[in-house]
Write a protein that holds these residues in place. Structure first.
Motif, PDB file in Angstrom:
ATOM      1  N   GLY A 275       0.812  -1.214   0.000  1.00 64.51           N
ATOM      2  CA  GLY A 275       0.000   0.000   0.000  1.00 64.51           C
ATOM      3  C   GLY A 275       0.844   1.262   0.000  1.00 64.51           C
ATOM      4  N   LEU A 276       1.887   1.287   0.830  1.00 63.71           N
ATOM      5  CA  LEU A 276       2.761   2.454   0.894  1.00 63.71           C
ATOM      6  C   LEU A 276       3.538   2.642  -0.404  1.00 63.71           C
ATOM      7  N   ALA A 277       4.114   1.540  -0.912  1.00 65.50           N
ATOM      8  CA  ALA A 277       4.885   1.628  -2.148  1.00 65.50           C
ATOM      9  C   ALA A 277       3.991   2.001  -3.326  1.00 65.50           C
ATOM     10  N   GLY A 278       2.781   1.417  -3.388  1.00 64.78           N
ATOM     11  CA  GLY A 278       1.862   1.744  -4.470  1.00 64.78           C
ATOM     12  C   GLY A 278       1.471   3.206  -4.468  1.00 64.78           C
ATOM     13  N   THR A 279       1.210   3.760  -3.286  1.00 67.49           N
ATOM     14  CA  THR A 279       0.882   5.183  -3.184  1.00 67.49           C
ATOM     15  C   THR A 279       2.055   6.042  -3.628  1.00 67.49           C
ATOM     16  N   GLY A 280       3.254   5.657  -3.191  1.00 70.11           N
ATOM     17  CA  GLY A 280       4.443   6.423  -3.555  1.00 70.11           C
ATOM     18  C   GLY A 280       4.695   6.455  -5.052  1.00 70.11           C
ATOM     19  N   VAL A 281       4.582   5.309  -5.708  1.00 72.05           N
ATOM     20  CA  VAL A 281       4.854   5.274  -7.152  1.00 72.05           C
ATOM     21  C   VAL A 281       3.752   5.983  -7.940  1.00 72.05           C
ATOM     22  N   LEU A 282       2.507   5.955  -7.447  1.00 75.91           N
ATOM     23  CA  LEU A 282       1.433   6.668  -8.127  1.00 75.91           C
ATOM     24  C   LEU A 282       1.674   8.173  -8.086  1.00 75.91           C
ATOM     25  N   VAL A 283       2.042   8.692  -6.914  1.00 77.21           N
ATOM     26  CA  VAL A 283       2.345  10.121  -6.790  1.00 77.21           C
ATOM     27  C   VAL A 283       3.552  10.484  -7.649  1.00 77.21           C
ATOM     28  N   ALA A 284       4.579   9.623  -7.612  1.00 76.48           N
ATOM     29  CA  ALA A 284       5.790   9.904  -8.397  1.00 76.48           C
ATOM     30  C   ALA A 284       5.495   9.907  -9.890  1.00 76.48           C
ATOM     31  N   ALA A 285       4.692   8.963 -10.355  1.00 75.64           N
ATOM     32  CA  ALA A 285       4.361   8.906 -11.781  1.00 75.64           C
ATOM     33  C   ALA A 285       3.579  10.137 -12.213  1.00 75.64           C
ATOM     34  N   MET A 286       2.642  10.593 -11.388  1.00 76.93           N
ATOM     35  CA  MET A 286       1.843  11.756 -11.744  1.00 76.93           C
ATOM     36  C   MET A 286       2.696  13.019 -11.815  1.00 76.93           C
ATOM     37  N   VAL A 287       3.525  13.262 -10.810  1.00 74.88           N
ATOM     38  CA  VAL A 287       4.301  14.504 -10.796  1.00 74.88           C
ATOM     39  C   VAL A 287       5.365  14.487 -11.884  1.00 74.88           C
ATOM     40  N   THR A 288       5.956  13.329 -12.155  1.00 75.28           N
ATOM     41  CA  THR A 288       6.948  13.240 -13.236  1.00 75.28           C
ATOM     42  C   THR A 288       6.295  13.483 -14.588  1.00 75.28           C
ATOM     43  N   ALA A 289       5.086  12.987 -14.766  1.00 73.38           N
ATOM     44  CA  ALA A 289       4.379  13.204 -16.026  1.00 73.38           C
ATOM     45  C   ALA A 289       4.105  14.682 -16.271  1.00 73.38           C
ATOM     46  N   GLN A 290       3.959  15.470 -15.216  1.00 75.50           N
ATOM     47  CA  GLN A 290       3.607  16.881 -15.375  1.00 75.50           C
ATOM     48  C   GLN A 290       4.821  17.789 -15.521  1.00 75.50           C
TER      49      GLN A 290
END
Length: 369
Positions: A275-290
């Motif tokens: 859960g923690l890792a999944g949340t972290g990678v989701l946030v990282a993917a979104m901010v990197t995409a922007q």
């Protein structure tokens, strides 16, 4: 910050008090206070509150400074008057030209700090961050393909987001054995990062030189030409994930426990790590995409925040504030150091991250000796 349930009894008023001992007295925990709100008690680290307050003040000062410096120069007093709605001749400069970029820098920096904290806590490794475990490289490969294939500009960010999430799926597929063990998770991430980086180089070498240059600028990470739209996507993601992030702030307390100890106190360590890792990678993917591949903010912010608080794990709120402060200052330096030439923010954050890595290596060597 930890949460505990109090047994039923007379209603308690909200406030700070020492922790209660089993005998009915009070047993103070060093550096901590107990905030009671009805049946819920929150153990608060006082130093973390102080550090968060100082970082908030520094961030506000950095925002005002970033809005002030430039051509034309706007006095800090005029910046504050413009922000208060009093009306100044510089409203156009402050609101339309500078504020969107500054807000984006603060929002993206906070998101990087949060993502780095979650990933480093799961990996139990201060070197683990989105740009080390392959999330940034996956988004970069997808963005490079989009930029060099003639895809519409509005589709670059969604394509990069998909690339980052696909990298996360591959990372979990390779590292999920043995309950997402820390060492295996990091090694799988490094392998994914190298693989996507190699594919990105192949795409750039075979692309038109102009398109390859555009992709290179994206891979470095820049906030130029971006503003409210990108900030809204990042802020919206954090807002949607706010309940999960509130849980994560509490769940991080158990990441230092080994699996047997965690199960012994009634926790599910594997589910928490995922859960923690999944949340972290989701946030990282979104901010990197922007904003592109702005490296090292997610690496540096959590560990510096942990040292400021003197905690055993990176504090989530302090890491977010420090990430925002770092990126606002990096973007300001990129705009003004070689003005009128602008340096991408990723160049400045890399200049910060390089010496930090050397510091970590020297510190680890001293410890081992």
């Amino acid at each position: 910050m930890t949460t505990t349930q109090r047994p039923a009894g007379p209603p308690a008023q909200a406030g700070l008090s020492p922790t209660a001992s089993p005998g009915g007295g009070s047993a103070r925990l060093p550096g901590r206070s107990l905030l009671r709100i009805g049946p819920v008690s929150l153990v608060i680290r006082r130093r973390a509150v102080l550090v968060a307050a100082v970082l908030t003040v520094l961030l506000l000062l950095a925002v005002v400074l970033s809005l002030s410096l430039g051509t034309p120069y706007v006095a800090p007093a005029d910046v504050l008057r413009a922000l208060s709605g009093a009306g100044t001749p510089y409203d156009l400069v402050v609101f339309d030209l500078r504020l969107p970029r500054v807000v984006l820098a603060a929002t993206a920096g906070a998101a990087f700090g949060i993502a780095g904290t979650l990933i480093q806590s799961v990996a139990r490794n201060p070197l683990a961050s989105p740009d080390v475990i392959g999330i940034t490289q996956g988004a970069g490969l997808a963005a490079t393909v989009a930029l060099t294939s003639g895809m519409a500009a509005v589709l670059v960010a969604p394509t990069a987001l998909v690339g980052g999430l696909l990298a996360a799926v591959l990372l979990f597929a390779l590292g999920a054995r043995h309950g997402l063990a820390a060492q295996r998770f990091v090694l799988a991430g490094v392998a994914v990062a190298f693989g996507f980086r190699a594919l990105t180089e192949v795409v750039m070498l075979t692309a038109d030189p102009i398109d390859g240059l555009r992709a290179q600028i994206w891979l470095i990470g820049t906030l130029a030409g971006k503003g409210w739209t990108e900030a809204a996507w990042i802020a919206g993601t954090l807002l949607v994930l706010l309940p999960v992030l509130a849980w994560a702030g509490w769940a991080l307390n158990s990441t230092a426990l080994d699996d047997d100890t965690a199960r012994g106190v009634g926790l599910r360590p594997v589910a928490r790590r995922i859960g923690l890792a999944g949340t972290g990678v989701l946030v990282a993917a979104m901010v990197t995409a922007q904003v592109g591949a702005v490296d090292f903010v997610a690496l540096v912010a959590p560990q510096v925040a942990r040292r400021l608080v003197r905690a055993e794990r990176p504090p989530l709120v302090c890491a977010a504030l420090l990430g925002a402060l770092l990126l606002v200052l990096a973007d300001l330096a990129g705009r003004r150091l070689l003005a009128p030439t602008q340096l991408p923010a990723g160049v400045l954050t890399a200049a910060i991250g390089g010496p930090y890595l050397i510091f970590l290596l020297l510190r680890g060597r001293r410890r081992s000796s």
